[in-house]
Design an enzyme around this catalytic site. Structure first.
Site, short mmCIF file in Angstrom:
data_model
loop_
_atom_site.label_atom_id
_atom_site.label_comp_id
_atom_site.label_asym_id
_atom_site.label_seq_id
_atom_site.Cartn_x
_atom_site.Cartn_y
_atom_site.Cartn_z
N GLY A 17 -29.61 -74.22 -33.30
CA GLY A 17 -29.43 -75.59 -33.08
C GLY A 17 -30.72 -76.20 -33.66
N VAL A 103 -25.74 -72.45 -27.80
CA VAL A 103 -26.98 -71.89 -26.73
C VAL A 103 -26.59 -70.40 -27.02
CG1 VAL A 103 -26.59 -73.31 -25.20
CG2 VAL A 103 -25.56 -71.39 -24.64
N THR A 145 -21.47 -68.95 -31.84
CA THR A 145 -20.52 -67.47 -32.11
C THR A 145 -20.01 -67.06 -30.25
OG1 THR A 145 -21.97 -66.80 -33.91
CG2 THR A 145 -19.69 -65.42 -33.46
N GLU A 174 -21.27 -71.49 -37.13
CA GLU A 174 -22.08 -71.90 -38.04
C GLU A 174 -22.51 -70.22 -39.14
OE1 GLU A 174 -24.14 -74.22 -38.72
OE2 GLU A 174 -24.19 -72.81 -40.03
N LYS A 233 -15.31 -66.67 -37.56
CA LYS A 233 -16.46 -66.55 -37.81
C LYS A 233 -17.00 -65.31 -37.13
CE LYS A 233 -20.80 -66.61 -36.66
NZ LYS A 233 -21.66 -67.04 -37.49
N ASN A 237 -18.59 -62.01 -40.53
CA ASN A 237 -19.43 -60.87 -39.60
C ASN A 237 -19.38 -59.93 -40.48
OD1 ASN A 237 -21.53 -63.09 -40.08
ND2 ASN A 237 -21.89 -62.50 -37.27
N GLY A 286 -30.13 -55.50 -39.26
CA GLY A 286 -29.97 -55.73 -38.15
C GLY A 286 -29.90 -57.77 -37.87
N CYS A 289 -26.70 -60.22 -34.96
CA CYS A 289 -25.56 -61.12 -35.77
C CYS A 289 -24.27 -60.24 -35.64
CB CYS A 289 -25.54 -62.46 -36.90
SG CYS A 289 -26.66 -63.67 -36.29
N LYS A 352 -35.20 -58.61 -41.20
CA LYS A 352 -35.19 -58.74 -43.16
C LYS A 352 -35.97 -59.74 -43.00
CE LYS A 352 -32.10 -63.30 -43.03
NZ LYS A 352 -30.71 -63.07 -43.08
#
Ligand code: UGA
Length: 516
Positions: A17, A103, A145, A174, A233, A237, A286, A289, A352
Site C-alpha cells: 500500500g 491489506v 493477492t 501487485e 497473480k 508467483n 522465503g 508471498c 532476502k
C-alpha cells in the site's frame, strides 16, 4: 469515456500500500492520494522521517509527495503535496473515486482450509468499512493477492450492504518484489487490470488505466476479466517459485556429484526459452508471498476437484522446505552430530537482501532446527531487520527461546562471527560477498536521516534505527576468518562466496550446490 479521478484511497499502509500510493501520487500530481490504516502507530511512522518499510528510493519518494515535504529530495519540490496518511476511514472513503484494497491476506491457520486457504479476515473487515462509507460509483480495486473469485464475492457483499448503489470492482494485482518495490512500480513489466465484462466494468478499467498511463506505456497495460487477473497473480508467483524449487532440487544432485549448480544454471539460462532469472540455488524461497500463493493455488485446484493439479503445485512448497532442512542437516553433520558447546553465527535474517522483512525468514527455519541440537550460542547479524522483529519471529517459532538464552543479536557482523565455530550465510546481502569489485545493485540510502539529525531522544523509531548499521560496508572476511575458532566452517546457503578465495583464509567452506 472515463471518470475524472480526484481522490484515491489506498486501504492498508504496508509493503504494498505505502509504496504503491507514493508512486501513484508522484505521477498524478492532480490526484489526492490518502493511505488508510487502522493502526495509528503505523500511520505515524509513515508521517515521520523513519518509514515503517525499508525500500531503496522510498524515503526520497515519500518525502517529495507527502503532505509535509522536506528539502533534499531528488524529485522536484515545486509541486503541491498530494500524499497523506490517515486513520479516519469514514472521511477518506467517502470522498474516494478509486479505493485500492491493499491489506494483509495471509494463509488461514485455523478451521476449514487451515494452512492452505487465504485468511480474508482483514480484507473482509476493511471491505465492510468500504461498503459502509464509499460514495456511489466508487471503483473498488483488489490490490492484495486474493483467492480467485474474490471480485464476485465483493460485488455480492456490496450489493447486500448497499442495495441498488452502483460500484465497480476491479482486480489489479501487485507484482512488486520487496527490496525493489520503487523500481518495480516505476518500470513495471506489465500492469494487469481485470474487470467485469460489462460496459461499466470496462469503463472502470479504463479509468484505472488512466492513472497508470501517467507513467506506464499503454502497451504494458493489459486488460482481462477479473478471474484471469486474479488467477494470473497466483500463477506468476507459482511459476517463479517453481523455478527456484527446480534449481534447488538440482543443487542436491550437484552436492553429491561433481557438477556446480551455478554452472548448470548459467548453461540452461542461456537458452532463450528458459532465460536466466530465478535460477539462483539457495536456501529456498522465503517471504510472505510464494509459499502462501502456492498454497492458495493448490487449495483452489482441490476445491475444484483437481487433486492431481493440487499435489503438483504442493510439491513446489515441499521441495522448498526440504532445502532448508538439508542445509541445517549439513551443518549438524559437519559437526558429527554434536553442536553442544559450539557457537554458530548467522549472517542475515531477512528472507532476502535489501529488506528488513522478517516474515517467513529462511534463517528462522534454519535456527529452529539448529536449536534442537543445543548449541552454546547462535549469534545473528542482519543489516536491516529490527532486533525486536527478529526476537518476535523467533519467539513465535520457538516459544521457550528466551529460557534457553542462546540467541544473541549483533549490530556488527564481525562481532557476531567472533569466536564462532561456524558462520552461516543465510541472506543474499551483497555486503556478505568476499569478491571485492562486485558492486551491489542497490546501495543503502545514505540520505536516510540518522537519529541525531531528527527526533527527540525518546523516539522509539530512532532508537531502533540507531541500533542498525548506517552503512552497507562489505564485511571483512580476513578479520572474520582470523577470529573464528576451529573447525572454522563457513556454510554458504546462498552461493554468494568465492569459495577458492575464502579457503585461502584458512576456513573450510561448504556452499550450496557444490560438492565440498
Ligand atoms: C515475489 C515476486 O517476485 C513479486 O513479483 C510479487 O509481486 C511478490 O512476490 C508478491 O506477490 O507480493 P518477493 O517475495 O518480494 O516477491 O521476493 P522475490 O525476489 O521474488 O524472492 C522470493 C524468495 O526467493 C527470496 O527468499 C529470494 O531470496 C528467493 N530466490 C529468488 C531464490 O532463492 N532464487 C532466485 O533465483 C530468486
Amino acid at each position: 469515456c472515463t471518470h475524472v479521478v480526484e481522490n484515491v484511497c489506498v486501504v492498508g499502509a504496508g509493503y504494498v500500500g505505502g509504496p504503491t500510493a507514493a508512486v501513484l501520487a508522484l505521477h498524478n500530481p492532480n490526484v489526492k492520494v490518502e493511505v488508510l490504516d487502522r493502526d495509528p502507530r503505523r500511520i505515524q511512522q509513515w508521517k515521520s522521517p523513519h518509514l515503517p518499510v525499508h525500500e531503496p528510493g522510498l524515503d526520497d519518494l515519500v518525502r517529495s509527495v507527502r503532505d509535509d515535504p522536506e528539502n533534499g529530495s531528488k524529485y522536484s519540490t515545486q509541486r503541491q503535496p498530494n500524499l497523506n496518511f490517515s486513520c479516519d476511514s469514514a472521511r477518506v472513503l467517502a470522498k474516494a473515486d478509486i479505493i485500492f484494497m491493499a491489506v494483509n491476506t495471509p494463509t488461514k491457520m485455523f478451521g476449514v482450509g487451515a494452512g492452505c486457504a487465504t485468511n480474508m479476515a482483514a480484507f473482509d473487515g476493511a471491505m465492510r468499512d468500504v461498503a459502509a462509507h464509499a460514495k456511489p460509483g466508487a471503483i473498488i480495486v483488489e490490490k492484495s493477492t486474493v483467492p480467485g473469485g474474490t471480485a464476485d464475492r465483493v460485488r455480492k457483499m456490496l450489493s447486500a450492504h448497499r442495495p441498488g448503489v452502483p460500484f465497480e470492482v476491479l482486480s489489479n494485482p501487485e507484482f512488486l518484489a520487496e527490496g525493489s518495490a520503487v523500481q518495480n512500480l516505476t518500470v513495471p513489466d506489465r500492469v494487469l487490470i481485470g474487470s467485469a465484462a460489462t460496459p461499466t466494468g470496462r469503463q472502470a478499467a479504463r479509468t484505472l488505466a488512466g492513472l497508470y498511463a501517467a507513467w506506464v506505456p499503454k502497451e504494458r497495460i493489459l486488460e482481462t476479466n477479473t478471474w484471469s487477473s486474479e488467477l494470473a497473480k497466483l500463477v506468476a508467483n507459482a511459476m517463479l517459485a517453481q523455478r527456484i524449487s527446480s534449481i534447488n532440487s538440482i543443487s542436491a544432485i550437484c552436492e553429491r556429484t561433481g557438477a556446480d549448480v551455478d554452472q548448470v544454471a548459467k548453461a540452461i539460462g542461456m537458452d532463450a526459452r528458459i532465460g536466466p532469472q530465478f535460477l539462483k540455488a539457495g536456501l529456498g524461497f522465503g517471504g510472505s508471498c510464494f509459499r502462501k500463493d502456492i498454497a492458495s493455488l493448490a487449495y483452489l485446484a482441490e476445491s475444484l476437484g483437481l487433486d492431481d493439479v493440487a499435489s503438483y503445485w504442493r510439491q513446489v512448497n515441499t521441495m522448498n522446505e526440504r532445502q532448508r532442512d538439508r542445509f541445517a542437516r549439513k551443518v549438524i553433520d559437519r559437526f558429527e552430530g554434536n553442536l553442544v558447546g559450539h557457537k554458530l553465527a548467522i549472517l542475515g535474517f531477512a528472507f532476502k537482501k535489501n529488506t528488513g522483512d522478517t516474515r517467513e525468514s529462511l534463517a528462522m527455519e534454519v535456527i529452529r532446527s539448529l536449536l534442537e541440537e543445543r548449541p552454546a550460542e547462535i549469534a545473528i547479524f542482519d543489516p536491516y531487520c529490527r532486533p525486536e522483529d527478529i526476537m518476535r519471529e523467533l519467539e513465535i517459532a520457538c516459544p521457550d527461546i528466551s529460557e534457553r538464552g542462546t540467541i544473541k543479536l549483533h549490530t556488527d557482523p564481525h562481532l557476531a562471527c567472533s569466536q564462532a565455530h561456524a558462520v552461516l550465510v543465510v541472506t543474499d546481502c551483497d555486503q556478505f560477498r568476499n569478491t571485492p569489485g562486485k558492486k551491489p545493485r542497490w546501495t543503502h540510502n545514505t540520505s536516510e536521516p540518522t537519529a541525531s539529525q531528527t527526533c527527540s531522544s525518546d523516539c522509539t523509531d530512532c532508537r531502533s534505527l540507531s541500533a542498525r548499521p548506517t552503512t552497507s560496508e562489505p564485511i571483512e572476511w580476513p578479520r572474520i576468518a582470523y577470529n573464528m575458532v576451529e573447525p572454522k566452517w563457513v556454510f554458504d546457503g546462498r552461493g554468494l562466496l568465492d569459495v577458492a578465495e575464502l579457503e585461502k583464509l584458512g576456513v573450510r567452506v561448504d556452499s550450496v550446490g557444490r560438492r565440498a
